[in-house]
Scaffold this motif. Sequence first.
Motif, short mmCIF file in Angstrom:
data_model
loop_
_atom_site.label_atom_id
_atom_site.label_comp_id
_atom_site.label_asym_id
_atom_site.label_seq_id
_atom_site.Cartn_x
_atom_site.Cartn_y
_atom_site.Cartn_z
N VAL A 290 0.62 -1.15 0.10
CA VAL A 290 0.12 0.00 -0.14
C VAL A 290 0.96 1.37 -0.07
N TYR A 291 0.42 2.12 -0.83
CA TYR A 291 1.09 3.53 -0.79
C TYR A 291 0.23 4.29 0.03
N CYS A 292 1.09 5.25 0.98
CA CYS A 292 0.37 5.97 1.66
C CYS A 292 0.50 7.37 0.90
N THR A 293 0.40 8.58 1.63
CA THR A 293 1.07 9.85 0.96
C THR A 293 2.35 10.22 1.48
N VAL A 294 2.82 11.52 1.04
CA VAL A 294 4.10 11.97 1.73
C VAL A 294 4.06 12.05 3.05
N HIS A 295 2.81 12.37 3.62
CA HIS A 295 2.66 12.64 5.23
C HIS A 295 3.01 11.28 5.96
N LYS A 296 3.75 11.58 6.93
CA LYS A 296 4.03 9.99 7.85
C LYS A 296 2.91 10.02 8.78
N GLN A 297 1.91 10.81 8.97
CA GLN A 297 0.73 10.39 9.72
C GLN A 297 -0.16 9.75 8.79
N SER A 298 -0.08 9.90 7.50
CA SER A 298 -0.81 8.92 6.55
C SER A 298 -0.48 7.55 6.60
N ALA A 299 0.63 7.10 6.87
CA ALA A 299 1.17 5.93 7.08
C ALA A 299 0.85 5.28 8.48
N ASP A 300 1.24 6.19 9.52
CA ASP A 300 0.59 5.75 11.05
C ASP A 300 -0.81 5.61 11.11
N ALA A 301 -1.83 6.33 10.32
CA ALA A 301 -3.10 5.99 10.31
C ALA A 301 -3.55 4.56 9.69
N PHE A 302 -2.77 4.35 8.46
CA PHE A 302 -3.03 2.99 7.71
C PHE A 302 -2.52 1.86 8.71
N PHE A 303 -1.33 1.87 9.20
CA PHE A 303 -0.84 0.80 10.06
C PHE A 303 -1.64 0.70 11.28
N THR A 304 -2.07 1.72 11.82
CA THR A 304 -2.94 1.61 13.03
C THR A 304 -4.40 0.82 12.78
N GLU A 305 -4.92 1.05 11.68
CA GLU A 305 -5.96 0.31 11.36
C GLU A 305 -5.99 -1.07 11.06
N SER A 306 -4.74 -1.32 10.35
CA SER A 306 -4.23 -2.63 9.73
C SER A 306 -4.08 -3.43 11.06
N GLU A 307 -3.32 -2.90 12.08
CA GLU A 307 -3.01 -3.68 13.46
C GLU A 307 -4.21 -4.15 14.08
N ALA A 308 -5.07 -2.94 14.03
CA ALA A 308 -6.26 -3.25 14.82
C ALA A 308 -7.25 -4.22 14.52
N ARG A 309 -7.03 -4.73 13.01
CA ARG A 309 -7.59 -5.85 12.65
C ARG A 309 -6.76 -7.13 12.22
N ASN A 310 -5.58 -6.85 12.72
CA ASN A 310 -4.69 -8.10 12.68
C ASN A 310 -4.56 -8.43 11.27
N LEU A 311 -4.07 -7.73 10.37
CA LEU A 311 -3.89 -8.14 9.00
C LEU A 311 -2.38 -7.81 8.57
N ARG A 312 -2.00 -8.76 7.81
CA ARG A 312 -0.58 -8.72 7.38
C ARG A 312 -0.56 -7.84 6.10
N MET A 313 -0.02 -6.68 6.29
CA MET A 313 0.00 -5.48 5.30
C MET A 313 1.31 -5.11 5.23
N VAL A 314 1.84 -4.61 4.01
CA VAL A 314 2.85 -3.76 3.84
C VAL A 314 2.59 -2.35 3.32
N ALA A 315 3.11 -1.44 3.77
CA ALA A 315 2.96 -0.03 3.53
C ALA A 315 3.87 1.24 3.81
N GLY A 316 3.86 2.14 3.20
CA GLY A 316 4.92 3.10 3.47
C GLY A 316 4.38 4.65 2.86
N LYS A 317 5.26 5.57 3.45
CA LYS A 317 5.07 6.95 3.12
C LYS A 317 5.86 7.11 1.91
N VAL A 318 5.12 7.99 0.75
CA VAL A 318 5.66 8.30 -0.19
C VAL A 318 6.87 9.14 0.08
#
Length: 442
Positions: free
Chosen positions: A132-160
Amino acid sequence: MTQTAYRAQLLTFREDPAHAADGAVYEADGLLIVEDGKVVAAGAYASIRDRLSPDATVQTMRDKLIVPGFIDSHIHYPQTDMIASPAPGLLPWLNTYTFPTERGFENPAVARETASFFIDELLACGTTTALVYCTVHKQSADAFFTESEARNLRMVAGKVLMDRNCPEFLRDTAQSGYDDSAELIARWHGRGRQHYALTPRFAPTSTEAQLEACGALAQKHQDVFIQSHVAENTDEIKWVESLFPGHRSYLDIYDHYNLLRRRAVYGHCIYLDERDRQRMAETGAVASHCPTSNLFLGSGLFDFEKAGESNMPVALATDVGGGTSFSMLQTMNEAHKVARLTGHHLTATRMFWLATTGAAQVLELDDKIGTLKPGSEADFVVLDPNATPLLARRMARTESLEELLFAFALLGDDRAVFETYAAGKRVHARESRRTAKLEMAA
Ligand code: GUN
Ligand code: ZN
């Protein structure tokens, strides 16, 4: 922990069906036994039912087909709200819709709400892992990982990473991009089921200094993922040639900055030449084929024949919002047609491999996901062959596994996904999502 078991049809893979006629393993009467979020056993009901513990709960759904959870190897969560935005090609589409939309992710509340909807949509389509691509903002990556972790999903993501040739409001710098990525790696990479991906958007929006810094960070963290775009569009390629004179090819720029390696995933790879494909194969970098996006943006046709000849690792992806569907079934539908247009017959059996076990292998995640091997994480999808009247009619006449999978790929979408499970827990049920929508509308 008590066991939960599912008696259904099962599809798994022992190897790539392109290399072995018996690569796919289908059980018409199968059993999947899950305990503690992991697969205990999967196979023919008759041969593994004695592995059931006396207190196991067995759910019987013999008309359904269980497959490993789908893996989407390239998608942009901030582009959820701008899917299906019209533009005459990639570069105008980026300038008109993408960059203005991504600006909103400076706001953590926007990022959180969108990440939550995006993940709901992935799960509704049977996708349990995505790059998953997030945006340039690091908070966009924090938001994505927080949501993924809450559902215990195996996800790969990064800040652009993006420090030039984009609006000022979306720029980082070589130093801030490095520091933010390092901070996010420390916070998220290897935490629960989360993985970090260094994410230089594409060569034109990074200075040489930024690509250099990214390469240095990649050297420090050998097991993080890398994701970017390459050779998607002819105008983009001309632009890259003018920005990076002296490189043999577009791909060579990433090679120069040490960004080709295993777990490096490049979206599109349409206009690679033979030497590029060889470099992908030698380094283990993965070509992520995004057919709905390539057709929608008129980018071009990925060549499966040449990819196969060079042994370049390949996976499938939606590329939402350039892509027009979250569904890996619809992605297979379009991948089949793209292959046809280049004179190649891409079977449904192979496409299911590419969207599950094959993707897990090229991403080096196959010890965890992409299969139903004992000990692997119980991420799986329950597909419904009777999801729509048309699908049911077609399914009634299928005479082989290939025909059955082909009907799912060509006619299926989120309606064909009955349930989705991640780490043994049900994370999507088609009927309850429908009911919830009806209740919201009432
Ligand atoms: N190239 C650079 N950025 C993007 C993007 O967001 N989508 C697609 N399809 N190609 C890109
Ligand atoms: Zn993309």
